[in-house]
Motif scaffolding. Structure first.
Motif, PDB file in Angstrom:
ATOM      1  N   LEU A  57      24.356  39.488 -14.567  1.00  0.00           N
ATOM      2  CA  LEU A  57      24.952  38.162 -14.482  1.00  0.00           C
ATOM      3  C   LEU A  57      26.006  38.128 -13.382  1.00  0.00           C
TER       4      LEU A  57
ATOM      5  N   ILE B 109      18.261  35.093 -22.119  1.00  0.00           N
ATOM      6  CA  ILE B 109      19.010  35.197 -20.871  1.00  0.00           C
ATOM      7  C   ILE B 109      19.046  33.840 -20.175  1.00  0.00           C
TER       8      ILE B 109
ATOM      9  N   ILE C 109      22.289  31.714 -19.069  1.00  0.00           N
ATOM     10  CA  ILE C 109      22.492  31.281 -17.684  1.00  0.00           C
ATOM     11  C   ILE C 109      22.821  29.789 -17.637  1.00  0.00           C
TER      12      ILE C 109
ATOM     13  N   VAL D  43      21.727  35.090 -11.986  1.00  0.00           N
ATOM     14  CA  VAL D  43      21.408  36.488 -12.268  1.00  0.00           C
ATOM     15  C   VAL D  43      20.815  37.136 -11.032  1.00  0.00           C
TER      16      VAL D  43
ATOM     17  N   VAL E 210      25.850  30.253 -14.664  1.00  0.00           N
ATOM     18  CA  VAL E 210      25.893  31.424 -13.791  1.00  0.00           C
ATOM     19  C   VAL E 210      24.516  31.697 -13.197  1.00  0.00           C
TER      20      VAL E 210
ATOM     21  N   THR F 230      18.687  31.169 -10.949  1.00  0.00           N
ATOM     22  CA  THR F 230      19.461  30.461 -11.970  1.00  0.00           C
ATOM     23  C   THR F 230      18.569  30.073 -13.141  1.00  0.00           C
TER      24      THR F 230
END
Length: 169
Positions: free
Chosen positions: A65, A12, A16, A23, A21, A41
């Motif tokens: 996300l 993950i 990211i 979360v 992006v 982040t």
């Protein structure tokens, strides 16, 4: 409900960083709660920071996300929806499953202007229809209107917790 493995959390984090992006995460020591709902982040680093002040092993039970620009709005709306279960700060007296459900519901409500449009093009009478792309200018107008609307609905912090020096005097 099963927690994410350390390998999954690492994957993950790579996603990211590569996608740029944020979360919204659900963290708890046990699926039965209490849970912490926040934004980050860099999930591994955030989990390590939380673990430092917690005597119980913390696990990630949910990840959503979102764009970096929307992370704060989404986090605030989720936390406002759960204000009745707030223990302290971003910790809530609910199970991880209840937290995940609440996050999903809040995110769906924020991202769809009309709940019946949620599945447009996937089922019902809309199946097979093509939609005309929205212009960049129109999207900016819609985005600004939604941000203004969401900002009005996010509860303000109590005066004693305000960062405004005029309020603290």
């Amino acid at each position: 409900m099963t927690a994410y493995t350390p390998e999954q959390v690492s994957r993950i984090d790579r996603l990211i960083r590569s996608a740029g992006v944020s979360v919204i995460y659900i963290v708890a020591s046990d699926a039965d709660g209490p849970v912490k709902i926040g934004k980050s982040t860099f999930l591994t680093s955030r989990l390590d920071g939380l673990q430092t002040g917690n005597p119980f092993k913390l696990h990630v039970f949910g990840v959503f996300l979102t764009s970096r620009s929307m992370a704060h709005v989404i986090e605030s709306r989720i936390q406002a929806a759960l204000c009745g279960a707030r223990l302290k700060g971003e910790w809530f007296s609910i199970t991880a499953l209840e937290a995940r459900s609440s996050c999903r519901t809040t995110i769906r409500n924020l991202t769809s202007t009309n709940p019946s449009e949620e599945r447009t093009g996937q089922s019902g009478t809309d199946a097979g229809k093509t939609t005309k792309p929205t212009s960049h200018t129109a999207l900016k107008v819609i985005y600004k209107k939604r941000i203004a609307e969401w900002s009005r609905n996010v509860p303000s912090c109590p005066a004693n917790r305000s960062r405004n020096p005029a309020v603290l005097k």
